[in-house]
Structure formats: structure tokens, C-alpha cells
Design a protein around this motif. Structure first.
Motif, PDB file in Angstrom:
ATOM      1  N   LEU A  86       0.840  -1.063  -0.020  1.00  0.00           N
ATOM      2  CA  LEU A  86       0.079  -0.055  -0.133  1.00  0.00           C
ATOM      3  C   LEU A  86       0.792   1.587  -0.031  1.00  0.00           C
ATOM      4  O   LEU A  86       0.420   2.255  -0.843  1.00  0.00           O
ATOM      5  CB  LEU A  86      -0.829  -0.082   1.358  1.00  0.00           C
ATOM      6  CG  LEU A  86      -2.027  -0.997   1.248  1.00  0.00           C
ATOM      7  CD1 LEU A  86      -2.828  -1.134   2.432  1.00  0.00           C
ATOM      8  CD2 LEU A  86      -3.100  -0.813   0.337  1.00  0.00           C
ATOM      9  N   ASP A  91      -1.874  -0.998  -4.557  1.00  0.00           N
ATOM     10  CA  ASP A  91      -3.109  -1.107  -3.589  1.00  0.00           C
ATOM     11  C   ASP A  91      -3.838  -2.491  -3.793  1.00  0.00           C
ATOM     12  O   ASP A  91      -4.200  -3.011  -3.005  1.00  0.00           O
ATOM     13  CB  ASP A  91      -4.173  -0.194  -3.941  1.00  0.00           C
ATOM     14  CG  ASP A  91      -3.736   1.264  -3.349  1.00  0.00           C
ATOM     15  OD1 ASP A  91      -2.685   1.493  -2.920  1.00  0.00           O
ATOM     16  OD2 ASP A  91      -4.530   2.231  -3.535  1.00  0.00           O
ATOM     17  N   ASN A  92      -3.768  -2.820  -5.084  1.00  0.00           N
ATOM     18  CA  ASN A  92      -4.480  -4.185  -5.297  1.00  0.00           C
ATOM     19  C   ASN A  92      -3.784  -5.223  -4.495  1.00  0.00           C
ATOM     20  O   ASN A  92      -4.445  -6.134  -3.869  1.00  0.00           O
ATOM     21  CB  ASN A  92      -4.557  -4.499  -6.854  1.00  0.00           C
ATOM     22  CG  ASN A  92      -5.399  -3.819  -7.683  1.00  0.00           C
ATOM     23  OD1 ASN A  92      -6.423  -3.278  -7.001  1.00  0.00           O
ATOM     24  ND2 ASN A  92      -5.090  -3.527  -8.992  1.00  0.00           N
ATOM     25  N   PHE A  95      -4.340  -5.073  -0.605  1.00  0.00           N
ATOM     26  CA  PHE A  95      -5.744  -5.446  -0.169  1.00  0.00           C
ATOM     27  C   PHE A  95      -5.947  -6.780  -0.357  1.00  0.00           C
ATOM     28  O   PHE A  95      -6.246  -7.676   0.297  1.00  0.00           O
ATOM     29  CB  PHE A  95      -6.822  -4.680  -0.576  1.00  0.00           C
ATOM     30  CG  PHE A  95      -6.920  -3.119  -0.286  1.00  0.00           C
ATOM     31  CD1 PHE A  95      -7.183  -2.808   1.185  1.00  0.00           C
ATOM     32  CD2 PHE A  95      -6.533  -2.047  -1.151  1.00  0.00           C
ATOM     33  CE1 PHE A  95      -7.125  -1.774   1.550  1.00  0.00           C
ATOM     34  CE2 PHE A  95      -6.720  -0.679  -0.623  1.00  0.00           C
ATOM     35  CZ  PHE A  95      -6.868  -0.507   0.600  1.00  0.00           C
ATOM     36  N   PHE A 121      -4.977   3.558   6.118  1.00  0.00           N
ATOM     37  CA  PHE A 121      -5.938   3.022   4.908  1.00  0.00           C
ATOM     38  C   PHE A 121      -7.230   2.620   5.043  1.00  0.00           C
ATOM     39  O   PHE A 121      -7.943   2.410   4.323  1.00  0.00           O
ATOM     40  CB  PHE A 121      -4.967   1.648   4.538  1.00  0.00           C
ATOM     41  CG  PHE A 121      -3.504   2.217   3.909  1.00  0.00           C
ATOM     42  CD1 PHE A 121      -3.426   2.815   2.799  1.00  0.00           C
ATOM     43  CD2 PHE A 121      -2.584   2.028   4.843  1.00  0.00           C
ATOM     44  CE1 PHE A 121      -2.093   2.953   2.150  1.00  0.00           C
ATOM     45  CE2 PHE A 121      -1.346   2.234   4.314  1.00  0.00           C
ATOM     46  CZ  PHE A 121      -0.972   2.805   3.249  1.00  0.00           C
ATOM     47  N   HIS A 122      -7.750   2.773   6.484  1.00  0.00           N
ATOM     48  CA  HIS A 122      -9.276   2.568   6.737  1.00  0.00           C
ATOM     49  C   HIS A 122     -10.016   3.327   6.095  1.00  0.00           C
ATOM     50  O   HIS A 122     -11.290   2.865   5.902  1.00  0.00           O
ATOM     51  CB  HIS A 122      -9.192   2.578   8.460  1.00  0.00           C
ATOM     52  CG  HIS A 122      -8.493   1.403   9.111  1.00  0.00           C
ATOM     53  ND1 HIS A 122      -9.007   0.017   8.817  1.00  0.00           N
ATOM     54  CD2 HIS A 122      -7.588   1.344   9.808  1.00  0.00           C
ATOM     55  CE1 HIS A 122      -8.160  -0.819   9.535  1.00  0.00           C
ATOM     56  NE2 HIS A 122      -7.343   0.060  10.371  1.00  0.00           N
ATOM     57  N   SER A 123      -9.741   4.504   5.756  1.00  0.00           N
ATOM     58  CA  SER A 123     -10.573   5.377   4.909  1.00  0.00           C
ATOM     59  C   SER A 123     -10.936   4.989   3.643  1.00  0.00           C
ATOM     60  O   SER A 123     -11.841   5.261   2.885  1.00  0.00           O
ATOM     61  CB  SER A 123     -10.124   6.788   4.914  1.00  0.00           C
ATOM     62  OG  SER A 123      -8.824   7.022   4.258  1.00  0.00           O
ATOM     63  N   ASN A 124      -9.993   4.077   3.074  1.00  0.00           N
ATOM     64  CA  ASN A 124     -10.259   3.631   1.420  1.00  0.00           C
ATOM     65  C   ASN A 124     -11.248   2.739   1.605  1.00  0.00           C
ATOM     66  O   ASN A 124     -11.713   1.840   2.440  1.00  0.00           O
ATOM     67  CB  ASN A 124      -8.971   2.677   1.376  1.00  0.00           C
ATOM     68  CG  ASN A 124      -8.893   2.253  -0.429  1.00  0.00           C
ATOM     69  OD1 ASN A 124      -9.980   1.811  -0.688  1.00  0.00           O
ATOM     70  ND2 ASN A 124      -7.770   2.752  -0.858  1.00  0.00           N
ATOM     71  N   PRO A 125     -12.217   2.850   0.604  1.00  0.00           N
ATOM     72  CA  PRO A 125     -13.608   2.028   0.253  1.00  0.00           C
ATOM     73  C   PRO A 125     -13.396   0.709   0.364  1.00  0.00           C
ATOM     74  O   PRO A 125     -13.991  -0.076   0.982  1.00  0.00           O
ATOM     75  CB  PRO A 125     -13.977   2.621  -0.706  1.00  0.00           C
ATOM     76  CG  PRO A 125     -13.511   3.901  -1.210  1.00  0.00           C
ATOM     77  CD  PRO A 125     -12.100   3.716  -0.631  1.00  0.00           C
ATOM     78  N   GLU A 126     -11.956   0.059  -0.128  1.00  0.00           N
ATOM     79  CA  GLU A 126     -11.657  -1.509  -0.236  1.00  0.00           C
ATOM     80  C   GLU A 126     -11.715  -1.772   1.152  1.00  0.00           C
ATOM     81  O   GLU A 126     -11.990  -3.113   1.390  1.00  0.00           O
ATOM     82  CB  GLU A 126     -10.391  -1.447  -1.015  1.00  0.00           C
ATOM     83  CG  GLU A 126     -10.171  -2.940  -1.093  1.00  0.00           C
ATOM     84  CD  GLU A 126     -11.214  -3.682  -2.095  1.00  0.00           C
ATOM     85  OE1 GLU A 126     -11.208  -4.873  -2.149  1.00  0.00           O
ATOM     86  OE2 GLU A 126     -11.783  -2.944  -3.022  1.00  0.00           O
ATOM     87  N   CYS A 127     -11.477  -1.360   2.298  1.00  0.00           N
ATOM     88  CA  CYS A 127     -11.261  -1.491   3.571  1.00  0.00           C
ATOM     89  C   CYS A 127     -12.877  -1.831   4.015  1.00  0.00           C
ATOM     90  O   CYS A 127     -13.034  -2.887   4.599  1.00  0.00           O
ATOM     91  CB  CYS A 127     -10.831  -0.602   4.439  1.00  0.00           C
ATOM     92  SG  CYS A 127      -8.894  -0.686   4.649  1.00  0.00           S
TER      93      CYS A 127
END
Length: 144
Positions: A86, A91-92, A95, A121-127
Motif C-alpha cells: 500500500l 493497492d491491489n 488489499f 488506509f481504513h478510509s479507503n473504500p476497499e477496507c
């Protein structure tokens, strides 16, 4: 002449303790190894950890990936490798490694939420997607 028991020195006790610890850890390695050489995993993951601490994330990620060829169920190192990916813009992969930490490493949700270097990274929609899929990922861990 009266019998006098020999005294055992602290060096002898330390040697005995180290020797027996080594033997038991060596004998137990086969059980701790998922697929491959546990000692090689430790060497590679330790090198990765050193680069991680020095914030050399690309080098650390390379060593973690090599280590995972010997064992890939340690959630702590899977999370650390996810952080490396990350922080280097992959990013791929990052996650994907978080998912593996849950499905292969058995990490629980509190561990995911509290892992220090993942906080940014918790604000990332993938989380949110990972948290929503957490029960399914965790089920994979228990039913392997």
C-alpha cells in the motif's frame, strides 16, 4: 570420605537449557511449517522486518514475498507486507494481502482494525469491502 554432590554451574544450566530448547524447537519445526522450510521463512521474514523498520518498503515486500514461498499463514507478516504494498502504491496487492491475512492467517477483525501501520488506509473504500466480507474470509480460514 563423605559423599559430596557436585555443584552444577550456571553455565552448565544455561547450556542445558539452550540445548534442550534447540532440540525441541527443531523437532517442532515440521509441525509449524505450512509448506517448506520454516528456518528459511524465518531468515527471509527477519530480513523483510529489518527493511520494514527502515521504511524500505519495496525491499521489505520482496523479502516477504520470498518468505511466503515457505510459509504463508502468518497474519502479522501478511499485514506488514500489505502495508509495504500500500505504501508503494500497489493497492491491489496490498488489499489482496489483507484478505490473505484473514483467510490464510486467521487474523480477527479487531487485529485488522488495530494494526498500527494500517490506520491510514481504513478510509479507503476497499477496507469497507474487506470488513463487509470478513465473515466469509474468516470462514475460509476455519474450513481449510
Amino acid at each position: 570420605m563423605a559423599y559430596q554432590p557436585s555443584t552444577i554451574s550456571s553455565i552448565q544450566i544455561a547450556f542445558y537449557f539452550l540445548f534442550t530448547s534447540f532440540i525441541f524447537s527443531f523437532l517442532g519445526c515440521e509441525n509449524n511449517s505450512q509448506s517448506g522450510d520454516y528456518f528459511q521463512y524465518n531468515i527471509l521474514s527477519n530480513k523483510a522486518d529489518l527493511h520494514y523498520v527502515d521504511q524500505e518498503y519495496l525491499k521489505a515486500l520482496d523479502y516477504y514475498q520470498l518468505a511466503f514461498k515457505h510459509r504463508s499463514d502468518a497474519s502479522y507478516h501478511l499485514f506488514r507486507s500489505a502495508v509495504c504494498a500500500l505504501k508503494t502504491g500497489n493497492d491491489n496487492l496490498g488489499f489482496q494481502l489483507i484478505r490473505r491475512a484473514i483467510s490464510d492467517g486467521g487474523a480477527n477483525l479487531n487485529y485488522l482494525k488495530s494494526f498500527p501501520d494500517l490506520q491510514g488506509f481504513h478510509s479507503n473504500p476497499e477496507c469497507d469491502v474487506i470488513v463487509d466480507n470478513f465473515p466469509k474470509l474468516r470462514k475460509e480460514y476455519f474450513f481449510k
